[in-house]
Design a protein around this motif. Structure first.
Motif, short mmCIF file in Angstrom:
data_model
loop_
_atom_site.label_atom_id
_atom_site.label_comp_id
_atom_site.label_asym_id
_atom_site.label_seq_id
_atom_site.Cartn_x
_atom_site.Cartn_y
_atom_site.Cartn_z
N HIS A 149 7.72 4.71 9.04
CA HIS A 149 7.95 5.24 7.69
C HIS A 149 6.72 5.97 7.13
CE1 HIS A 149 11.32 2.37 7.90
NE2 HIS A 149 11.92 3.19 7.06
N GLY A 150 5.82 6.34 8.02
CA GLY A 150 4.69 7.17 7.61
C GLY A 150 3.48 6.43 7.07
N ILE A 151 3.46 5.11 7.20
CA ILE A 151 2.32 4.31 6.74
C ILE A 151 1.44 3.96 7.94
CG2 ILE A 151 1.59 2.19 5.59
CD1 ILE A 151 3.06 4.14 3.77
N ASP A 152 0.18 4.30 7.89
CA ASP A 152 -0.76 3.96 8.95
C ASP A 152 -1.13 2.48 8.79
OD1 ASP A 152 -2.95 3.49 10.58
OD2 ASP A 152 -3.91 5.43 10.15
N PRO A 153 -0.70 1.62 9.71
CA PRO A 153 -0.95 0.18 9.53
C PRO A 153 -2.39 -0.23 9.73
CG PRO A 153 0.08 0.58 11.65
CD PRO A 153 0.06 1.91 10.94
N VAL A 154 -3.22 0.70 10.20
CA VAL A 154 -4.64 0.41 10.39
C VAL A 154 -5.44 0.81 9.16
CG1 VAL A 154 -6.70 0.91 11.77
CG2 VAL A 154 -4.46 0.64 12.90
N ASN A 155 -5.13 1.98 8.59
CA ASN A 155 -5.97 2.54 7.52
C ASN A 155 -5.33 2.56 6.13
OD1 ASN A 155 -8.18 3.34 9.31
ND2 ASN A 155 -6.73 4.84 10.12
N ASP A 156 -4.00 2.44 6.04
CA ASP A 156 -3.33 2.62 4.75
C ASP A 156 -3.06 1.32 4.00
OD1 ASP A 156 -3.30 5.32 5.11
OD2 ASP A 156 -1.18 5.47 5.66
N ILE A 157 -3.34 0.18 4.62
CA ILE A 157 -3.06 -1.10 3.97
C ILE A 157 -4.27 -2.02 4.14
CG2 ILE A 157 -0.56 -0.98 4.30
CD1 ILE A 157 -0.90 -2.89 6.70
N GLU A 158 -4.29 -3.09 3.34
CA GLU A 158 -5.26 -4.16 3.53
C GLU A 158 -4.58 -5.24 4.36
OE1 GLU A 158 -7.83 -7.43 0.93
OE2 GLU A 158 -6.79 -5.79 -0.09
N ARG A 159 -5.02 -5.41 5.57
CA ARG A 159 -4.31 -6.24 6.55
C ARG A 159 -4.97 -7.60 6.71
NH1 ARG A 159 -4.22 -3.43 12.19
NH2 ARG A 159 -6.06 -4.70 12.65
N THR A 160 -4.14 -8.63 6.82
CA THR A 160 -4.63 -9.96 7.11
C THR A 160 -3.68 -10.62 8.11
OG1 THR A 160 -5.36 -12.06 6.15
CG2 THR A 160 -3.37 -11.09 5.23
N HIS A 161 -4.17 -11.62 8.83
CA HIS A 161 -3.37 -12.33 9.82
C HIS A 161 -3.43 -13.82 9.54
CE1 HIS A 161 -2.71 -8.88 12.51
NE2 HIS A 161 -3.92 -8.51 12.14
N ASN A 166 14.52 -2.36 33.05
CA ASN A 166 13.48 -1.62 33.76
C ASN A 166 12.31 -1.35 32.83
OD1 ASN A 166 14.05 0.85 32.24
ND2 ASN A 166 15.89 1.01 33.49
N ASP A 167 11.25 -0.82 33.37
CA ASP A 167 10.01 -0.64 32.64
C ASP A 167 10.15 0.26 31.41
OD1 ASP A 167 6.89 -0.78 32.63
OD2 ASP A 167 7.35 1.35 32.55
N GLY A 168 11.01 1.28 31.50
CA GLY A 168 11.15 2.23 30.40
C GLY A 168 11.56 1.60 29.09
N ALA A 169 12.19 0.43 29.15
CA ALA A 169 12.63 -0.25 27.92
C ALA A 169 11.45 -0.68 27.07
CB ALA A 169 13.48 -1.46 28.28
N TYR A 170 10.24 -0.68 27.63
CA TYR A 170 9.08 -1.19 26.92
C TYR A 170 8.15 -0.09 26.41
CZ TYR A 170 11.04 -5.45 28.50
OH TYR A 170 11.95 -6.47 28.69
N ASP A 171 8.60 1.17 26.47
CA ASP A 171 7.79 2.27 25.93
C ASP A 171 7.62 2.13 24.42
OD1 ASP A 171 7.38 3.37 28.40
OD2 ASP A 171 8.97 4.87 28.22
N TYR A 172 8.61 1.56 23.74
CA TYR A 172 8.51 1.35 22.29
C TYR A 172 7.38 0.37 21.97
CZ TYR A 172 10.03 0.50 17.44
OH TYR A 172 10.08 0.39 16.08
N MET A 221 3.84 0.69 19.83
CA MET A 221 3.35 -0.29 18.86
C MET A 221 1.86 -0.53 19.05
SD MET A 221 6.23 -3.27 18.93
CE MET A 221 7.98 -2.92 18.75
N TYR A 222 1.44 -0.70 20.29
CA TYR A 222 0.01 -0.89 20.56
C TYR A 222 -0.79 0.29 20.03
CZ TYR A 222 0.01 -5.03 23.60
OH TYR A 222 0.08 -6.31 24.08
N ALA A 223 -0.32 1.50 20.29
CA ALA A 223 -1.05 2.69 19.85
C ALA A 223 -1.17 2.74 18.34
CB ALA A 223 -0.36 3.95 20.37
N ASN A 224 -0.08 2.46 17.63
CA ASN A 224 -0.10 2.51 16.17
C ASN A 224 -0.90 1.37 15.56
OD1 ASN A 224 1.43 4.86 15.22
ND2 ASN A 224 3.13 3.96 16.36
N ALA A 225 -1.08 0.29 16.31
CA ALA A 225 -1.89 -0.83 15.81
C ALA A 225 -3.37 -0.63 16.12
CB ALA A 225 -1.42 -2.14 16.43
N GLY A 226 -3.69 0.51 16.76
CA GLY A 226 -5.09 0.82 17.05
C GLY A 226 -5.56 0.42 18.43
N TYR A 227 -4.61 0.17 19.35
CA TYR A 227 -4.94 -0.22 20.72
C TYR A 227 -4.20 0.68 21.71
CZ TYR A 227 -6.55 -4.39 18.27
OH TYR A 227 -7.18 -5.25 17.40
#
Length: 289
Positions: free
Chosen positions: A151-163, A264-270, A274-280
């Protein structure tokens, strides 16, 4: 005499072939530590798997996702039961491939806010404090971050994140200590169902993902293809028994209502996205390890 020798020779060859046909495979479960827990929680699955395939499976305890990857790379374990986020890294490190998908029902994530927060769309989350679950979790971290990114929100830079843990995150949202939580939607509904002091409409979901790729049984790259396919076909032909084995212990209640499917492996491209958008973007190491 010669005929008897030939018959005897054929008989010995047949016995040898039959003896050689049965294999002993090592089996690991990435999120279960210790042999006692493996036997208790996954013993019925192992028994069903042996009954379906005619092969012998021995548990190989691992104390971390990294240990599972190292065991696959060292060819000391053959089959591993794991989640989508773990698989993406293990595949990168070892070339292991998915064999059978464990189709969990309602396996998706959501972004949840308080109904009185004034936050109505994902874009409203920008600049807000958001709590996610365990670092590296598919449905409690990577998936809700991806839902924001969708939805266009950068989860690394656009929010204050906690775990934090799921229950603590829920309590923090209830008391207004965070603005939103991102977690497995089923987990949220389960925690919400136990909350008797709040009206049903106290919370609302403002975003949710599509259904996530399955947990899976993966197979090491060193296992012969024909043996891997035999195991896959035997599992698919004996679904009811295998599923009953997996769901026999309450620790595996998340799989109740599941299906077993070839994947098959292609099912896990999504998940890789996720890794890329989380900064990894390299997804070659386990987040949080």
């Amino acid at each position: 005499m010669k005929l008897n020798s030939v018959i005897l020779g054929l008989g010995l060859a047949t016995i040898t072939a039959l003896g050689a046909s049965a294999e002993t495979w090592k089996l690991a479960i990435t999120d279960v530590e210790g042999m006692e827990r493996l036997q208790t929680e996954w013993g019925p699955f192992k028994t069903a798997l042996e009954g379906a395939t005619g092969e012998t499976f021995e548990f190989f305890p691992v104390n971390s996702r990294t240990a599972a990857a190292e065991a696959l790379r060292g060819e000391t374990v053959d089959f591993v039961v794991s989640g989508p986020a773990e698989y993406v890294v293990i595949n990168k490190l070892t070339d292991a491939t998915p064999l059978i998908g464990l189709g969990r029902p309602d396996y998706h994530c959501a972004i949840i806010v308080r109904a009185d927060s004034g936050l109505n769309q994902p874009k409203d989350i920008k600049g807000k404090k958001v709590a996610f679950g365990d670092i590296g979790s598919t449905s409690n971290m990577l998936c809700p971050m991806q839902a924001l990114a969708d939805h266009g929100i950068d989860p690394v830079n656009d929010i204050e994140r906690t775990h934090t843990s799921k229950n603590i995150a829920f309590e923090a949202l209830k008391h207004g200590d965070v603005d939103a939580i991102g977690m497995n939607a089923g987990s949220f509904m389960s925690i919400r169902a136990k909350e008797e002091t709040l009206p049903y409409g106290f919370f609302k979901m403002i975003a949710r993902s599509g259904d996530l790729p399955n947990d899976m049984i993966m197979v090491g790259a060193h296992v012969p293809q024909d043996a891997a396919m035999m195991v896959r076909e035997a599992i698919l032909e004996n679904k009811a028994q295998i599923i009953a084995g997996i769901t026999a212990h309450e620790e595996n209640d998340k799989y109740i209502g599941m299906d077993l499917v070839a994947i098959n492996d292609g099912a896990y491209d999504y998940v890789r996205a996720m890794y890329a958008n989380a900064g990894y973007p390299q997804f070659d190491a386990f987040i949080g390890d």
